[in-house]
Design a protein around this motif. Structure first.
Motif, PDB file in Angstrom:
ATOM      1  N   VAL A 194      11.016   2.646   4.298  1.00 36.67           N
ATOM      2  CA  VAL A 194      10.379   1.581   3.513  1.00 36.67           C
ATOM      3  C   VAL A 194       8.911   1.906   3.220  1.00 36.67           C
ATOM      4  O   VAL A 194       8.347   1.464   2.216  1.00 36.67           O
ATOM      5  N   GLY A 195       8.289   2.716   4.092  1.00 35.45           N
ATOM      6  CA  GLY A 195       6.887   3.098   3.890  1.00 35.45           C
ATOM      7  C   GLY A 195       6.658   3.956   2.655  1.00 35.45           C
ATOM      8  O   GLY A 195       5.531   4.092   2.185  1.00 35.45           O
ATOM      9  N   TYR A 196       7.706   4.534   2.111  1.00 37.13           N
ATOM     10  CA  TYR A 196       7.541   5.348   0.904  1.00 37.13           C
ATOM     11  C   TYR A 196       7.305   4.487  -0.340  1.00 37.13           C
ATOM     12  O   TYR A 196       6.766   4.952  -1.335  1.00 37.13           O
ATOM     13  N   CYS A 197       7.745   3.225  -0.263  1.00 36.88           N
ATOM     14  CA  CYS A 197       7.527   2.336  -1.416  1.00 36.88           C
ATOM     15  C   CYS A 197       6.051   2.005  -1.497  1.00 36.88           C
ATOM     16  O   CYS A 197       5.459   1.550  -0.523  1.00 36.88           O
ATOM     17  N   ASN A 198       5.444   2.203  -2.667  1.00 31.64           N
ATOM     18  CA  ASN A 198       4.032   1.861  -2.817  1.00 31.64           C
ATOM     19  C   ASN A 198       3.842   0.691  -3.789  1.00 31.64           C
ATOM     20  O   ASN A 198       2.820   0.579  -4.452  1.00 31.64           O
ATOM     21  N   ILE A 199       4.843  -0.169  -3.848  1.00 33.72           N
ATOM     22  CA  ILE A 199       4.692  -1.501  -4.463  1.00 33.72           C
ATOM     23  C   ILE A 199       4.290  -1.429  -5.932  1.00 33.72           C
ATOM     24  O   ILE A 199       3.544  -2.274  -6.413  1.00 33.72           O
ATOM     25  N   THR A 200       4.698  -0.414  -6.667  1.00 33.08           N
ATOM     26  CA  THR A 200       4.298  -0.381  -8.075  1.00 33.08           C
ATOM     27  C   THR A 200       5.235  -1.217  -8.957  1.00 33.08           C
ATOM     28  O   THR A 200       5.025  -1.317 -10.152  1.00 33.08           O
ATOM     29  N   LYS A 201       6.234  -1.814  -8.340  1.00 32.49           N
ATOM     30  CA  LYS A 201       7.020  -2.895  -8.950  1.00 32.49           C
ATOM     31  C   LYS A 201       7.857  -2.506 -10.167  1.00 32.49           C
ATOM     32  O   LYS A 201       8.304  -3.372 -10.921  1.00 32.49           O
TER      33      LYS A 201
ATOM     34  N   PHE B 120      -2.942   5.807   3.833  1.00 33.66           N
ATOM     35  CA  PHE B 120      -2.282   4.626   3.264  1.00 33.66           C
ATOM     36  C   PHE B 120      -1.428   3.849   4.263  1.00 33.66           C
ATOM     37  O   PHE B 120      -1.010   2.733   3.984  1.00 33.66           O
ATOM     38  N   ILE B 121      -1.186   4.430   5.433  1.00 31.73           N
ATOM     39  CA  ILE B 121      -0.442   3.687   6.455  1.00 31.73           C
ATOM     40  C   ILE B 121      -1.255   2.470   6.919  1.00 31.73           C
ATOM     41  O   ILE B 121      -0.696   1.493   7.438  1.00 31.73           O
TER      42      ILE B 121
END
Lengths: 243, 243
Positions: A194-201, B120-121
């Motif tokens: 889940v940490g790979y997602c950087n919320i760019t939507k 970024f963590i």
């Protein structure tokens, strides 16, 4: 009658190119209709996967003018018709032929998600208020447009490290279920990535079911992971409460 | 029917996808430059009864040789830098990861680590910056009420309204935070057993739908509130007393 120029990608794993077709426009026509016109009048062997033509089966995903969309839900009159309309297969998955890709990776990843697990003494009565959140995620039609547009899978090819947005909403559906007792947080952080997602939507932007993938699934999952792995206060509180 | 090849290696999108990240980059860079200049300036931030939000709470510390704003601004800066909305904005605009949906990111394929590694963590401790920013917000409310008391007693000036509008917008930005949404109730699976938390979660979820709007409006308001007080201090404008 006005005419749309359709540039459809024709090819397979060995390579291919765009082929341009003239398609007479009819009122209410969608891109899938135009592809069917091409099939009927120019190239009968053009490969396109489709089924319901009602935006519910998730079969006809493609990239129209570069954006992942359902071809059956994209009306020609919503596209600029002064330029050719490009129709390409999903970039994230291996091409089989023309607009058909092999999306079986998604089914393999889906098997890695621990299924619903309930307690032995479960009372199966549930309140609507408790299941509403999960119900939003059950609208998913598995068109894999979100998986296609996700740059982690699409451009960085992290298919071994990240399950992708569709699987995140599956995990959220299970994690938020009032009767589920399985803990998937370690898997979320490690195998599902889940940490790979950087919320760019982008997943939310392309979802034809308008599921709030990022706000209602991925971010709450990230927060649950933060509860366990990044929040010492929560850790102390849990120790005090003995849970 | 005519043949052609795929057009661009960056994207096949034909719309103006680059406008939004470009405008976002310009606005954020302008705000960053202005706020840095004002934070280090250490002058023209107090015109009774108005205190610039960049310097609130006003800390007079003999042991601190630099601008007192630097003792405070790490909290709202950290809150915005780790905010789920701003993450989308700056990942797209500055890191180009990716600059737009279905647009090739700047990082080479395989080099992407998302939010799994340093730095970024750190995004995972967003809730702690929320706590710190909430303390600053409390003092901004104190300042807004202080702005009702002039040398000759109770009154309302344009500056009073500016400070109240600013603190209301900042409050909406804070209360619509994704982490706050999780902490007030999102982390629970059975809402029916905690109805108060459910009502709170529902309310915050409603505000959260417009989190991006509150993020932008509060960014502008905090800069404009400071600018108003700066111009008053410089004698460029005079404060209009309404009451």
């Amino acid at each position: 009658m006005s005419v749309a120029k359709l540039r459809i990608y024709r090819g397979d794993a060995e390579g291919g190119q765009e082929v341009e077709y003239d398609v007479p426009i009819e009122e209410g026509m969608v891109v899938l209709d135009a592809i069917h016109f091409v099939q009927a009048n120019y190239d009968g062997d053009i490969a396109v996967r489709w089924n319901c033509k009602a935006a519910k089966c998730g079969s006809c995903s493609a990239e129209i003018n570069g954006m992942p969309k359902l071809t059956c839900k994209t009306r020609l009159d919503t596209l600029p018709l002064d330029k050719p309309i490009t129709v390409h297969p999903l970039k994230t998955f291996p091409i089989m032929k023309d607009l058909v890709t092999d999306v079986s990776w998604n089914y393999e990843v889906r098997k890695k998600i621990p299924p619903f697990k309930y307690a032995k003494d479960t009372d199966w009565k549930m309140q609507q208020v408790d299941v509403e959140r999960s119900q939003e995620f059950r609208k998913c039609i598995e068109c894999y447009l979100c998986q296609d547009v996700c740059h982690v899978l699409r451009n960085h090819n992290k298919k071994n490290e990240f399950f992708g947005p569709r699987m995140m909403i599956k995990i959220a559906e299970l994690e938020m279920h009032p009767l589920d007792i399985e803990d998937r947080k370690e898997m979320l952080r490690e195998a599902a990535g889940v940490g790979y997602c950087n919320i760019t939507k982008c997943c939310t932007e392309v979802c034809p079911e308008e599921i709030h993938i990022t706000d209602n699934a991925i971010i709450p999952l990230k927060e649950r992971v933060a509860d366990t792995y990044f929040d010492p206060l929560q850790w102390v509180m849990k120790k005090i409460k003995g849970s | 029917m005519a043949n052609g090849t795929a057009q661009s290696s960056i994207t096949l999108r034909t719309d103006t996808w680059w406008v939004l990240p470009l405008v976002t980059a310009i606005v954020l860079a302008t705000f960053g430059a202005y706020s840095t200049w004002r934070a280090f300036a250490n002058v023209d931030f107090l015109v009774q009864p108005y205190l610039s939000p960049f310097y609130s709470p006003y800390i007079l510390a003999s042991w601190w040789p630099f601008s007192p704003a630097l003792l405070i601004l790490w909290a709202p800066l950290g809150f915005r830098a780790t905010c789920y909305y701003y993450r989308k904005a700056y990942y797209r605009s500055f890191f180009m990861a990716p600059p737009g949906c279905a647009v090739k990111p700047m990082a080479k394929a395989g080099n992407y680590e998302g939010e799994t590694k340093f730095p970024f963590i750190i995004q995972n401790i967003h809730r702690y910056f929320f706590y710190a920013a909430a303390v600053v917000l409390f003092f901004l409310w104190v300042d807004a009420f202080h702005a009702l008391w002039f040398e000759d007693g109770f009154g309302i000036g344009v500056g009073t309204i500016v400070l109240f509008v600013n603190v209301i917008l900042l409050s909406m930005y804070s209360l619509s935070c994704h982490s706050f949404r999780h902490l007030v109730g999102g982390r629970f699976d059975v809402f029916s057993k905690c109805p108060t938390r459910f009502r709170l979660w529902e309310k915050v979820s409603k505000w959260n739908e417009n989190h991006a709007m509150w993020a932008w409006l509060s960014l502008f308001s905090v800069a404009l509130a400071d600018l108003y007080i700066f111009l008053l201090a410089k004698g460029v404008i005079t404060d209009l007393r309404i009451i």
